[in-house]
Scaffold this motif. Structure first.
Motif, PDB file in Angstrom:
ATOM      1  N   THR A 327     -33.612  73.312  44.174  1.00  0.00           N
ATOM      2  CA  THR A 327     -32.049  73.814  44.392  1.00  0.00           C
ATOM      3  C   THR A 327     -31.021  73.150  44.665  1.00  0.00           C
ATOM      4  OG1 THR A 327     -32.053  75.093  46.752  1.00  0.00           O
ATOM      5  CG2 THR A 327     -31.869  76.078  44.478  1.00  0.00           C
ATOM      6  N   GLU A 328     -32.378  71.664  45.104  1.00  0.00           N
ATOM      7  CA  GLU A 328     -30.965  70.943  45.256  1.00  0.00           C
ATOM      8  C   GLU A 328     -32.231  69.505  46.002  1.00  0.00           C
ATOM      9  OE1 GLU A 328     -29.541  70.435  49.363  1.00  0.00           O
ATOM     10  OE2 GLU A 328     -30.822  69.732  50.179  1.00  0.00           O
ATOM     11  N   LEU A 329     -32.471  67.767  45.530  1.00  0.00           N
ATOM     12  CA  LEU A 329     -32.546  66.842  45.335  1.00  0.00           C
ATOM     13  C   LEU A 329     -31.605  66.023  46.687  1.00  0.00           C
ATOM     14  CD1 LEU A 329     -31.590  63.876  44.678  1.00  0.00           C
ATOM     15  CD2 LEU A 329     -31.632  65.166  41.968  1.00  0.00           C
ATOM     16  N   LYS A 330     -32.998  65.511  46.964  1.00  0.00           N
ATOM     17  CA  LYS A 330     -32.377  64.359  48.516  1.00  0.00           C
ATOM     18  C   LYS A 330     -32.541  62.790  47.530  1.00  0.00           C
ATOM     19  CE  LYS A 330     -32.201  65.693  52.006  1.00  0.00           C
ATOM     20  NZ  LYS A 330     -32.866  66.212  53.446  1.00  0.00           N
ATOM     21  N   ILE A 331     -31.644  62.238  47.329  1.00  0.00           N
ATOM     22  CA  ILE A 331     -31.834  60.541  46.977  1.00  0.00           C
ATOM     23  C   ILE A 331     -32.335  60.003  48.244  1.00  0.00           C
ATOM     24  CG2 ILE A 331     -31.082  58.439  46.077  1.00  0.00           C
ATOM     25  CD1 ILE A 331     -28.674  60.482  45.091  1.00  0.00           C
ATOM     26  N   ASP A 332     -33.709  59.247  47.978  1.00  0.00           N
ATOM     27  CA  ASP A 332     -34.213  58.298  49.101  1.00  0.00           C
ATOM     28  C   ASP A 332     -33.416  57.347  49.764  1.00  0.00           C
ATOM     29  OD1 ASP A 332     -36.316  55.972  49.686  1.00  0.00           O
ATOM     30  OD2 ASP A 332     -37.068  57.281  50.544  1.00  0.00           O
ATOM     31  N   ARG A 333     -33.053  57.322  51.093  1.00  0.00           N
ATOM     32  CA  ARG A 333     -32.527  56.103  51.526  1.00  0.00           C
ATOM     33  C   ARG A 333     -32.598  55.163  51.007  1.00  0.00           C
ATOM     34  NH1 ARG A 333     -33.438  53.134  55.415  1.00  0.00           N
ATOM     35  NH2 ARG A 333     -31.447  53.765  56.513  1.00  0.00           N
ATOM     36  N   ASP A 334     -33.529  54.501  50.611  1.00  0.00           N
ATOM     37  CA  ASP A 334     -34.390  52.837  50.473  1.00  0.00           C
ATOM     38  C   ASP A 334     -33.159  52.523  49.092  1.00  0.00           C
ATOM     39  OD1 ASP A 334     -36.042  50.467  50.574  1.00  0.00           O
ATOM     40  OD2 ASP A 334     -36.564  50.828  48.794  1.00  0.00           O
ATOM     41  N   PHE A 335     -32.734  53.457  47.822  1.00  0.00           N
ATOM     42  CA  PHE A 335     -31.875  53.465  47.424  1.00  0.00           C
ATOM     43  C   PHE A 335     -30.419  53.681  47.437  1.00  0.00           C
ATOM     44  CE2 PHE A 335     -35.111  55.551  44.841  1.00  0.00           C
ATOM     45  CZ  PHE A 335     -35.854  54.221  44.077  1.00  0.00           C
ATOM     46  N   ILE A 336     -30.108  54.242  48.585  1.00  0.00           N
ATOM     47  CA  ILE A 336     -29.051  54.085  48.875  1.00  0.00           C
ATOM     48  C   ILE A 336     -28.632  52.547  50.019  1.00  0.00           C
ATOM     49  CG2 ILE A 336     -27.169  55.515  50.470  1.00  0.00           C
ATOM     50  CD1 ILE A 336     -28.268  56.498  48.566  1.00  0.00           C
ATOM     51  N   VAL A 337     -29.327  52.164  50.388  1.00  0.00           N
ATOM     52  CA  VAL A 337     -29.531  51.141  51.499  1.00  0.00           C
ATOM     53  C   VAL A 337     -28.809  50.450  50.345  1.00  0.00           C
ATOM     54  CG1 VAL A 337     -30.221  49.897  52.723  1.00  0.00           C
ATOM     55  CG2 VAL A 337     -30.456  52.057  53.280  1.00  0.00           C
ATOM     56  N   HIS A 338     -29.552  49.745  48.810  1.00  0.00           N
ATOM     57  CA  HIS A 338     -29.872  49.282  48.763  1.00  0.00           C
ATOM     58  C   HIS A 338     -29.252  49.657  47.406  1.00  0.00           C
ATOM     59  CE1 HIS A 338     -33.599  47.843  50.600  1.00  0.00           C
ATOM     60  NE2 HIS A 338     -32.956  46.782  50.318  1.00  0.00           N
ATOM     61  N   MET A 339     -27.908  49.743  46.477  1.00  0.00           N
ATOM     62  CA  MET A 339     -27.127  50.108  45.599  1.00  0.00           C
ATOM     63  C   MET A 339     -26.310  48.988  45.787  1.00  0.00           C
ATOM     64  SD  MET A 339     -25.231  54.185  47.059  1.00  0.00           S
ATOM     65  CE  MET A 339     -24.247  53.880  48.044  1.00  0.00           C
ATOM     66  N   HIS A 340     -26.160  48.536  46.780  1.00  0.00           N
ATOM     67  CA  HIS A 340     -25.247  47.826  46.883  1.00  0.00           C
ATOM     68  C   HIS A 340     -24.980  46.130  46.099  1.00  0.00           C
ATOM     69  CE1 HIS A 340     -22.163  50.477  49.405  1.00  0.00           C
ATOM     70  NE2 HIS A 340     -23.545  50.634  49.745  1.00  0.00           N
ATOM     71  N   ARG A 341     -26.024  45.724  46.890  1.00  0.00           N
ATOM     72  CA  ARG A 341     -26.868  44.689  46.056  1.00  0.00           C
ATOM     73  C   ARG A 341     -27.611  44.466  45.052  1.00  0.00           C
ATOM     74  NH1 ARG A 341     -31.388  42.639  48.946  1.00  0.00           N
ATOM     75  NH2 ARG A 341     -31.900  43.638  50.522  1.00  0.00           N
TER      76      ARG A 341
END
Length: 406
Positions: A327-341
Motif C-alpha cells: 500500500t506504500e513505497l518508501k523512496i530510498d534516502r540515497d536518491f533524496i540526498v542526491h536529487m538536487h545535483r
C-alpha cells in the motif's frame, strides 16, 4: 610520504586487469613506501584473496575483462556477513569512466559498508594516489582494529541473545511521517534502540544484522511489535489514530504463522489492524517468493498496511513492488540526498512518485534533511516525508505530544 615502517606493515590489494598498468601502479605504491602490495587481474581473484588474507586498502579498476570491479563491494559485504572477512576494507576506485559513474561506484562501496570510498581518474598521478591512500588508512585507523571489531561482533552477538530474551536495554523511538501539504503527522516508523550497560549505545546497523546471523529476527520483531502495540493502545486511549510501521525482513514474514499471530496480538490489544503497518526491508534477498507473497496477501486481507522500504536501492525493488500487495513505497534516502545535483537521482524520485500516483499507493520520501528537499518534493508531487528535516526520532511520550500538536 608514509614512514617506511608504517608502509612496511600495510597490506594493499591492487586489482587491475591490464598488466602494464598494474605494474606501473605497483611500482608507484612501492615508491610511496608501501612494501606489501599484491597485484591481481580480476575481482574474482581479489575476493578469493580477501577471504584468505586481510588487506588494509583495496585499489581497484572498475571495468575489467574478467570479474568486473563493480562486484567487489557486495561480495565483500557477503564475506563479512558469513564471517569469512573480519571487516570491510576501504576502496579506492581507479578508472577512465565519467565522473558521474565514478561517484556512483563510490556510493555503491559506502552503501555496502566500506569505511571509506574514493575514485581516481586514470591516469593516476603519484600525488593523487598518495593522498587517497592516506585518507583510506585514516578511515580505518579512526575505528577499532579488525581484531577488535571481530571481538566486538562476538560480544554483541552473545549479549544480544540475552537482551532479546529479557528485553533489558531495548527500547523504541518513533520517526514521524509528515504530510507536506498539511504538516500533520500521518504515520510513524518504529526504530529499535539498544543501550548496553557496558558497551553503551549499539547502532541498529550492528545489532539488526547480528539478530539475523543468530536466527533471532523473529524474536526481535516480536519484541518491537509488543512495544508498538503498547504505544498504540496508549494513543488509542487519547483518541490519536496514527499508524506505526514495524520493520520486518523477508525471512520473518515468510513464517507461516506470522499473519495469524499478528492478528491475534492486535485483536487482544483492542486495536484495528490498519494502525499496524508492516515494512518490508531489503537487508536480505527474497529466497521464497511464493511464501512471501502468501504472507503479504494474508496480512492485507486481515487489514494490515504494507510498506516497501528503500525502494530503488535493491535489485528486487521493481519486481517486489509490482508483484506484491503493498500500500506504500518508501523512496530510498540515497536518491533524496542526491536529487538536487544528480539528474538520475531526481528522475528516480519523480518516477517513483508518478508510479505511486498511477497505482494509487502512498509514496514516502525517506532521508529528508533540508528545507530544499521539502520544496523539491512538493514540486515533484510527493505528499509524505520523513527525516530529520521534518522531525527527528522521538521517544514514545514525546511522539504522542508531537501528534497532539500536529
Amino acid at each position: 610520504m608514509p614512514k617506511p615502517d608504517a608502509g612496511a606493515t600495510r597490506r594493499i590489494l591492487l586489482v587491475e586487469d591490464h598488466p602494464v598498468e598494474r605494474a606501473y601502479l605497483q611500482n608507484m605504491l612501492l615508491a610511496l613506501g608501501y612494501r606489501r602490495v599484491a597485484g591481481l587481474g580480476s575481482s574474482t581473484e581479489a575476493i578469493s584473496a580477501l577471504a584468505r588474507q586481510f588487506y588494509d586498502v583495496v585499489v581497484s579498476d572498475i571495468v575489467m575483462g574478467e570479474g568486473d570491479g563493480t562486484r567487489l563491494p557486495n561480495e565483500l559485504r557477503r564475506l563479512v556477513d558469513v564471517g569469512r572477512l573480519k571487516s570491510m576494507p576501504p576502496i579506492i576506485w581507479i578508472s577512465s569512466l565519467s565522473d558521474e559513474l565514478l561517484q556512483s561506484h563510490v556510493r555503491l562501496a559506502l552503501q555496502a559498508g566500506c569505511p571509506s570510498a574514493q575514485a581516481l581518474s586514470k591516469p593516476v598521478s603519484r600525488s593523487a594516489m598518495q593522498h587517497a591512500i592516506k585518507v583510506a588508512l585514516h578511515s580505518v585507523d579512526d575505528v577499532t582494529s579488525p581484531r577488535q571489531q571481530s571481538v566486538r561482533r562476538e560480544v554483541i552477538e552473545a549479549e544480544l541473545s540475552r537482551a532479546l530474551i529479557t528485553g533489558e536495554g531495548l527500547s523504541l523511538v518513533l520517526q514521524p511521517q509528515i504530510s507536506l501539504s498539511s504538516g500533520r503527522v500521518v504515520a510513524a516508523e518504529a526504530l529499535s534502540r539498544w543501550d548496553h550497560p557496558q558497551l553503551g549505545a549499539i547502532a541498529a546497523a550492528d545489532f539488526v544484522p547480528a539478530a539475523h546471523r543468530l536466527g533471532m529476527d523473529r524474536m526481535l520483531f516480536t519484541r518491537v511489535t509488543d512495544r508498538v502495540l503498547e504505544i498504540l493502545r496508549r494513543m488509542h486511549d487519547d483518541d490519536i489514530a496514527v499508524p506505526i510501521a514495524i520493520n520486518a525482513s523477508a525471512s520473518t514474514l515468510c513464517s507461516r504463522d506470522l499473519p495469524e499471530l499478528l492478528e491475534q496480538r492486535v485483536g487482544q490489544a483492542g486495536l484495528p489492524a490498519r494502525l499496524v503497518k508492516i515494512e518490508l526491508t531489503e537487508d536480505e534477498p527474497v529466497t521464497d517468493w511464493l511464501a512471501l507473497s502468501s504472507a503479504l496477501n494474508l496480512l492485507r486481507v486481515r487489514g494490515f498496511e504494507l510498506a516497501m522500504d528503500d525502494f530503488g536501492a535493491g535489485i528486487a525493488s521493481m519486481r517486489l513492488f509490482s508483484a506484491m500487495p503493498f500500500t506504500e513505497l518508501k523512496i530510498d534516502r540515497d536518491f533524496i540526498v542526491h536529487m538536487h545535483r544528480e539528474p538520475a537521482s531526481r528522475a528516480v524520485v519523480a518516477a517513483a512518485i508518478e508510479m505511486g500516483r498511477v497505482l494509487g499507493r502512498r509514496v514516502v520520501a525517506e532521508g529528508v534533511e533540508q528545507e530544499r528537499d521539502v520544496q523539491l518534493l512538493r514540486e515533484l508531487g510527493c505528499e509524505i516525508a520523513q527525516g530529520y528535516g521534518v522531525s527527528m526520532p522521538l521517544e514514545p511520550g514525546a511522539f504522542i505530544e508531537f501528534c497532539r500538536q500536529h
